[in-house]
Write a protein that holds these residues in place. Structure first.
Motif, PDB file in Angstrom:
ATOM      1  N   ARG A  32      67.796  34.576   2.043  1.00  0.00           N
ATOM      2  CA  ARG A  32      67.020  34.784   3.268  1.00  0.00           C
ATOM      3  C   ARG A  32      66.399  33.489   3.788  1.00  0.00           C
ATOM      4  O   ARG A  32      65.540  33.512   4.660  1.00  0.00           O
ATOM      5  CB  ARG A  32      65.921  35.821   3.050  1.00  0.00           C
ATOM      6  CG  ARG A  32      66.406  37.178   2.588  1.00  0.00           C
ATOM      7  CD  ARG A  32      67.213  37.915   3.601  1.00  0.00           C
ATOM      8  NE  ARG A  32      66.378  38.346   4.701  1.00  0.00           N
ATOM      9  CZ  ARG A  32      66.840  38.881   5.807  1.00  0.00           C
ATOM     10  NH1 ARG A  32      68.109  39.055   5.970  1.00  0.00           N
ATOM     11  NH2 ARG A  32      66.025  39.239   6.765  1.00  0.00           N
ATOM     12  N   ALA A  44      65.934  34.868  10.334  1.00  0.00           N
ATOM     13  CA  ALA A  44      66.240  35.963   9.415  1.00  0.00           C
ATOM     14  C   ALA A  44      67.270  35.542   8.364  1.00  0.00           C
ATOM     15  O   ALA A  44      67.891  36.390   7.727  1.00  0.00           O
ATOM     16  CB  ALA A  44      66.750  37.176  10.201  1.00  0.00           C
ATOM     17  N   THR A  66      73.718  36.021   7.660  1.00  0.00           N
ATOM     18  CA  THR A  66      74.240  37.370   7.462  1.00  0.00           C
ATOM     19  C   THR A  66      75.727  37.450   7.777  1.00  0.00           C
ATOM     20  O   THR A  66      76.242  36.678   8.581  1.00  0.00           O
ATOM     21  CB  THR A  66      73.486  38.389   8.358  1.00  0.00           C
ATOM     22  OG1 THR A  66      73.954  39.706   8.073  1.00  0.00           O
ATOM     23  CG2 THR A  66      73.705  38.103   9.839  1.00  0.00           C
ATOM     24  N   ARG A  84      76.718  40.395   8.904  1.00  0.00           N
ATOM     25  CA  ARG A  84      76.684  41.480   9.895  1.00  0.00           C
ATOM     26  C   ARG A  84      75.823  41.087  11.090  1.00  0.00           C
ATOM     27  O   ARG A  84      74.817  41.715  11.367  1.00  0.00           O
ATOM     28  CB  ARG A  84      76.172  42.754   9.240  1.00  0.00           C
ATOM     29  CG  ARG A  84      77.063  43.216   8.087  1.00  0.00           C
ATOM     30  CD  ARG A  84      76.468  44.396   7.380  1.00  0.00           C
ATOM     31  NE  ARG A  84      76.188  45.460   8.316  1.00  0.00           N
ATOM     32  CZ  ARG A  84      76.801  46.628   8.347  1.00  0.00           C
ATOM     33  NH1 ARG A  84      77.729  46.896   7.465  1.00  0.00           N
ATOM     34  NH2 ARG A  84      76.470  47.535   9.230  1.00  0.00           N
ATOM     35  N   LYS A  85      76.234  40.043  11.795  1.00  0.00           N
ATOM     36  CA  LYS A  85      75.486  39.515  12.942  1.00  0.00           C
ATOM     37  C   LYS A  85      75.387  40.552  14.057  1.00  0.00           C
ATOM     38  O   LYS A  85      76.367  41.198  14.412  1.00  0.00           O
ATOM     39  CB  LYS A  85      76.177  38.234  13.449  1.00  0.00           C
ATOM     40  CG  LYS A  85      75.553  37.633  14.690  1.00  0.00           C
ATOM     41  CD  LYS A  85      74.201  37.041  14.400  1.00  0.00           C
ATOM     42  CE  LYS A  85      73.576  36.459  15.662  1.00  0.00           C
ATOM     43  NZ  LYS A  85      72.143  36.357  15.548  1.00  0.00           N
ATOM     44  N   ARG A  86      74.169  40.679  14.604  1.00  0.00           N
ATOM     45  CA  ARG A  86      73.899  41.562  15.747  1.00  0.00           C
ATOM     46  C   ARG A  86      73.074  40.786  16.754  1.00  0.00           C
ATOM     47  O   ARG A  86      72.248  39.945  16.387  1.00  0.00           O
ATOM     48  CB  ARG A  86      73.114  42.810  15.321  1.00  0.00           C
ATOM     49  CG  ARG A  86      73.841  43.690  14.333  1.00  0.00           C
ATOM     50  CD  ARG A  86      74.942  44.477  15.032  1.00  0.00           C
ATOM     51  NE  ARG A  86      75.600  45.376  14.110  1.00  0.00           N
ATOM     52  CZ  ARG A  86      76.851  45.245  13.711  1.00  0.00           C
ATOM     53  NH1 ARG A  86      77.572  44.232  14.114  1.00  0.00           N
ATOM     54  NH2 ARG A  86      77.387  46.109  12.894  1.00  0.00           N
ATOM     55  N   GLU A  87      73.249  41.087  18.014  1.00  0.00           N
ATOM     56  CA  GLU A  87      72.496  40.422  19.082  1.00  0.00           C
ATOM     57  C   GLU A  87      70.998  40.563  18.836  1.00  0.00           C
ATOM     58  O   GLU A  87      70.504  41.662  18.590  1.00  0.00           O
ATOM     59  CB  GLU A  87      72.861  41.021  20.448  1.00  0.00           C
ATOM     60  CG  GLU A  87      72.229  40.312  21.611  1.00  0.00           C
ATOM     61  CD  GLU A  87      72.738  38.884  21.781  1.00  0.00           C
ATOM     62  OE1 GLU A  87      71.907  38.008  22.077  1.00  0.00           O
ATOM     63  OE2 GLU A  87      73.941  38.648  21.609  1.00  0.00           O
ATOM     64  N   ASP A 120      69.137  39.602  16.307  1.00  0.00           N
ATOM     65  CA  ASP A 120      68.621  39.807  14.949  1.00  0.00           C
ATOM     66  C   ASP A 120      67.998  38.553  14.325  1.00  0.00           C
ATOM     67  O   ASP A 120      67.369  38.621  13.281  1.00  0.00           O
ATOM     68  CB  ASP A 120      69.699  40.380  14.023  1.00  0.00           C
ATOM     69  CG  ASP A 120      70.879  39.454  13.769  1.00  0.00           C
ATOM     70  OD1 ASP A 120      70.881  38.302  14.274  1.00  0.00           O
ATOM     71  OD2 ASP A 120      71.824  39.883  13.074  1.00  0.00           O
ATOM     72  N   GLY A 150      69.162  31.909  15.377  1.00  0.00           N
ATOM     73  CA  GLY A 150      70.430  32.295  14.765  1.00  0.00           C
ATOM     74  C   GLY A 150      71.436  31.154  14.744  1.00  0.00           C
ATOM     75  O   GLY A 150      72.563  31.318  14.312  1.00  0.00           O
ATOM     76  N   GLY A 187      76.506  39.159  18.791  1.00  0.00           N
ATOM     77  CA  GLY A 187      75.818  37.873  18.809  1.00  0.00           C
ATOM     78  C   GLY A 187      76.362  36.929  19.855  1.00  0.00           C
ATOM     79  O   GLY A 187      77.553  36.870  20.094  1.00  0.00           O
ATOM     80  N   ALA A 240      69.469  36.111  12.898  1.00  0.00           N
ATOM     81  CA  ALA A 240      70.217  35.647  11.733  1.00  0.00           C
ATOM     82  C   ALA A 240      71.351  34.713  12.149  1.00  0.00           C
ATOM     83  O   ALA A 240      71.939  34.875  13.226  1.00  0.00           O
ATOM     84  CB  ALA A 240      70.783  36.831  10.956  1.00  0.00           C
TER      85      ALA A 240
END
Length: 181
Positions: free
Chosen positions: A22, A42, A45, A47-50, A52, A156, A139, A54
């Motif tokens: 982390r 974050a 990752t 599992r990148k998401r808009e 987040d 990110g 992302g 990360a």
């Protein structure tokens, strides 16, 4: 003008490793160079998401370099280079057809300005994260750019000091890939 060093023979891979799962800081190694870098708030990752915060794990090609010609000299690199203009932006609206693409401002949908008041995008490298195919919500605007004071976490992206960025770009070419572990 400084000449561009020959392609690194050992590898065309920039390896980014976080200090822990982390962590918001890590190291970036490219050939004989190893430098500190900032990562997303974050961590990293798969599992990148808009939105987040990360940094997406994976391997990404360095597409092109943008720079603020009013603030710094054109970087020495074999990558394509273009100056940033005040009307340059990047769409970060997952519902828009131009999602994760450059746009000209003003732009009605949600976007990020590339011409910033701070110095983070004085020198920025576009990565091919979520480019082909472009998947809504996976992302956008994941860049390799300049670090803030103390390597503050990014939204990110991956960020390094200006002097390190210049050394890294001088060795990069269109075969260079950034691998984020």
């Amino acid at each position: 003008m400084t000449s561009v060093p020959k392609r690194l023979s050992a590898s065309s891979v920039m390896r980014v490793q976080s200090l822990s799962p982390r962590a918001t800081k890590g190291t970036l190694a490219f050939g004989p160079l190893t430098v500190a870098c900032a990562l997303g708030r974050a961590g990293a990752t798969w599992r990148k998401r808009e939105g987040d915060g990360a940094t997406p794990r994976g391997s990404y090609r360095l597409v092109r370099v943008l720079y603020r010609a009013d603030r710094i000299a054109r970087p020495v690199t074999r990558l394509p280079v273009r100056p940033i203009r005040p009307d340059n932006g990047w769409c970060d609206d997952p519902g828009h057809a131009r999602y994760n693409s450059p746009v000209r401002l003003p732009f009605a949908a949600s976007h990020e300005r590339l011409w910033r008041d701070d110095h983070l995008y004085d020198l920025v490298v576009i990565l091919d994260h979520n480019q082909s195919p472009r998947i809504q919500g996976r992302g956008s605007a994941v860049f390799f750019h300049l670090a803030g004071p103390g390597y503050t976490p990014t939204a990110g992206c991956i960020a390094v000091r200006l002097s390190d960025m210049r050394r890294l770009l001088a060795c990069a070419n269109d075969d260079t890939v950034m691998r984020i572990d």
